[in-house]
Design a protein around this motif. Structure first.
Motif, short mmCIF file in Angstrom:
data_model
loop_
_atom_site.label_atom_id
_atom_site.label_comp_id
_atom_site.label_asym_id
_atom_site.label_seq_id
_atom_site.Cartn_x
_atom_site.Cartn_y
_atom_site.Cartn_z
N ASP A 294 5.10 -1.35 15.89
CA ASP A 294 4.84 -2.53 15.05
C ASP A 294 5.00 -2.18 13.56
O ASP A 294 4.50 -1.16 13.10
CB ASP A 294 3.42 -3.04 15.32
CG ASP A 294 3.13 -4.37 14.67
OD1 ASP A 294 3.23 -5.40 15.34
OD2 ASP A 294 2.83 -4.39 13.45
N GLU A 295 5.67 -3.06 12.83
CA GLU A 295 6.00 -2.77 11.42
C GLU A 295 5.12 -3.55 10.43
O GLU A 295 5.39 -3.52 9.23
CB GLU A 295 7.48 -3.13 11.14
CG GLU A 295 8.49 -2.29 11.93
CD GLU A 295 8.51 -0.83 11.49
OE1 GLU A 295 8.23 -0.54 10.31
OE2 GLU A 295 8.78 0.04 12.35
N THR A 296 4.09 -4.26 10.93
CA THR A 296 3.28 -5.10 10.04
C THR A 296 2.63 -4.26 8.93
O THR A 296 2.03 -3.22 9.21
CB THR A 296 2.18 -5.83 10.84
OG1 THR A 296 2.76 -6.36 12.02
CG2 THR A 296 1.54 -6.93 10.03
N VAL A 297 2.73 -4.76 7.69
CA VAL A 297 2.12 -4.05 6.56
C VAL A 297 1.14 -4.96 5.81
O VAL A 297 1.16 -6.18 5.96
CB VAL A 297 3.19 -3.55 5.55
CG1 VAL A 297 4.11 -2.52 6.18
CG2 VAL A 297 3.99 -4.70 4.96
N ASP B 186 -0.64 2.57 11.14
CA ASP B 186 -1.03 3.87 10.57
C ASP B 186 -2.51 3.89 10.21
O ASP B 186 -3.20 4.90 10.40
CB ASP B 186 -0.20 4.18 9.31
CG ASP B 186 1.28 4.38 9.62
OD1 ASP B 186 1.62 4.55 10.81
OD2 ASP B 186 2.10 4.36 8.67
N LYS C 112 1.19 0.48 6.46
CA LYS C 112 1.41 -0.04 7.81
C LYS C 112 0.08 -0.11 8.55
O LYS C 112 -0.70 0.85 8.55
CB LYS C 112 2.38 0.87 8.57
CG LYS C 112 3.82 0.40 8.50
CD LYS C 112 4.80 1.41 9.03
CE LYS C 112 4.82 1.45 10.55
NZ LYS C 112 5.98 2.23 11.05
N ILE C 113 -0.17 -1.25 9.18
CA ILE C 113 -1.46 -1.45 9.87
C ILE C 113 -1.64 -0.42 10.99
O ILE C 113 -2.73 0.14 11.16
CB ILE C 113 -1.58 -2.90 10.38
CG1 ILE C 113 -1.80 -3.83 9.18
CG2 ILE C 113 -2.72 -3.02 11.38
CD1 ILE C 113 -1.96 -5.28 9.52
N LYS D 97 1.65 -2.61 1.29
CA LYS D 97 2.75 -1.95 2.03
C LYS D 97 2.28 -0.85 2.98
O LYS D 97 3.11 -0.19 3.63
CB LYS D 97 3.85 -1.37 1.10
CG LYS D 97 4.48 -2.42 0.17
CD LYS D 97 5.14 -3.53 0.95
CE LYS D 97 5.70 -4.62 0.05
NZ LYS D 97 5.56 -5.97 0.62
#
Length: 390
Positions: free
Chosen positions: A97-100, A48, A45-46, A43
């Motif tokens: 972007d929301e990718t986790v 971050d 975030k990429i 979970k």
């Protein structure tokens, strides 16, 4: 500075100050990699993670060479990328972007730092799980890592680039994996991340590079990506591309105001090194970047993918070809691997048995506690390298 002047003043490893700058950049990028790995959790975030890597490098390099007369450029030499599973490389998304990450993801982290243009680059593969990595994922990581270990021993003065290309393909085949096409290992010089001397990862009729021989005092970023798929990655979506590098030898009068605005910002902030579009004003950037790329003012670094379900592993390290042997200055220990294959090939075993240092004349003492420690001959067991672990 014109090319001729730079050619004249070219600084290399014969200067102790240059070696120090490479090693300082390497120490920072090794720690930045450690930091990003420690933050890789389900979970997370990429975007971050990418920001954390870049911020750490900017912060640490910013603390160095503060009080010198000549301004010394320093900072991120390649934006932090976190490419997951079958994504091969260059995934460094925009802030929106929301990718986790998810449990079990194979995470490839790629980054580089420079001090005064002397670049230390690193990439590492980490699996989000407890306990040893097994099965085909372990095969891909062991293939990339063992190929990297062989390359470290063959990138040495007198050897040729094609010797390395052939060897790394042979290693990958031993793990029933493919070396991914189109990944190049480049010589690096001051402010040049992609020098003219190149090692191809895969020799094929479409990609030709000049034959060349490695020489003392050169620096290389050895870049190896292994896959359980067919090793021919595809660009799926141009919108995923966020990393660009200014093409300094190209000029064109841009038509759109947004393009001129963005290009002027890029020329000021990122005149030479690759950068992420995250660092630009997002609304204007998307519009302006397209025209800049279409007219070859910017070189894009596309996000490439193998097929879903393929396991892809990435190992990159920087090596200094010093007079007393090869010094690998960027590295990170791997998780425990239990690949399904072992290396039985006598030629690969012979390569791994090579040391990386030439014998010193006289009683040269090795300094203690230096990063990039001497690589001992490697046991051809499971593709993890106990002696590389700090």
């Amino acid at each position: 500075m014109s090319d001729d002047e730079r050619e004249e003043k070219e600084l290399d490893l014969t200067s102790p100050e240059v070696v120090t700058k490479y090693k300082s950049a390497a120490e920072i990028v090794n720690k930045a990699l450690q930091l990003v790995i420690s933050e890789c959790k389900p979970k997370a975030k990429i975007v971050d993670l990418c920001e954390k890597g870049d911020s750490y490098i900017r912060e640490q390099t910013g603390n160095m060479y503060k009080n010198v007369k000549r301004k010394i450029e320093r900072g991120v030499a390649f934006p932090t990328c976190v490419s997951v599973n079958n994504t091969v490389c260059h995934f460094s998304p925009l802030a929106s972007d929301e990718t986790v990450l998810e449990e079990g993801d194979i995470v490839k982290i790629d980054m580089a730092c420079h001090i005064d243009g002397f670049i230390a680059a690193v990439a590492h593969t980490h699996v989000l799980q407890e306990g040893p990595v097994t099965g085909r994922a372990a095969d891909a990581i062991a293939a990339a890592n063992t190929a990297a270990e062989v390359a470290l021993r063959l990138v040495r003065p007198g050897k040729k680039n094609k010797d390395v290309t052939e060897a790394i393909q042979k290693v990958a085949a031993a793990y029933d994996c493919k070396i991914v096409e189109g990944v190049l290992s480049h010589q690096m010089k001051q402010f040049v991340i992609d020098g003219n001397k190149v090692v191809l990862s895969v020799s094929n009729p479409d990609t030709r590079v000049d034959d060349s021989e490695f020489e003392e005092n050169e620096v290389f970023a050895i870049d190896i990506v292994a896959s359980t798929g067919d090793g021919k990655p595809k660009l799926l979506d141009e919108k995923q591309t966020t990393i660009y590098k200014r093409a300094v030898d190209k000029s064109y009068h841009l038509k759109m105001k947004a393009s001129r605005f963005i290009f002027s910002e890029i020329s000021q902030k990122f005149p030479i090194m690759p950068f992420s579009a995250r660092a630009l004003e997002e609304k204007r950037a998307r519009l302006g970047l397209v025209e800049c790329v279409n007219h070859e003012l910017l070189q894009p670094y596309p996000v490439l993918h193998e097929k879903p379900g393929d396991f892809v592993a990435h190992i990159k390290f920087t090596v200094l070809l010093m007079p007393n042997g090869s010094d690998r200055i960027t590295t990170h220990p791997l998780q425990e691997l239990q690949p399904t294959k072992t290396i039985d090939d006598p030629e690969i075993k012979a390569w791994l048995a090579l040391g990386t240092k030439t014998k010193k004349k006289g009683g040269g003492k090795k300094k203690k506690g230096k990063k990039g420690a001497e690589a001992e001959p490697m046991e051809a067991t499971n593709g993890a390298t106990p002696q590389e672990q700090d």
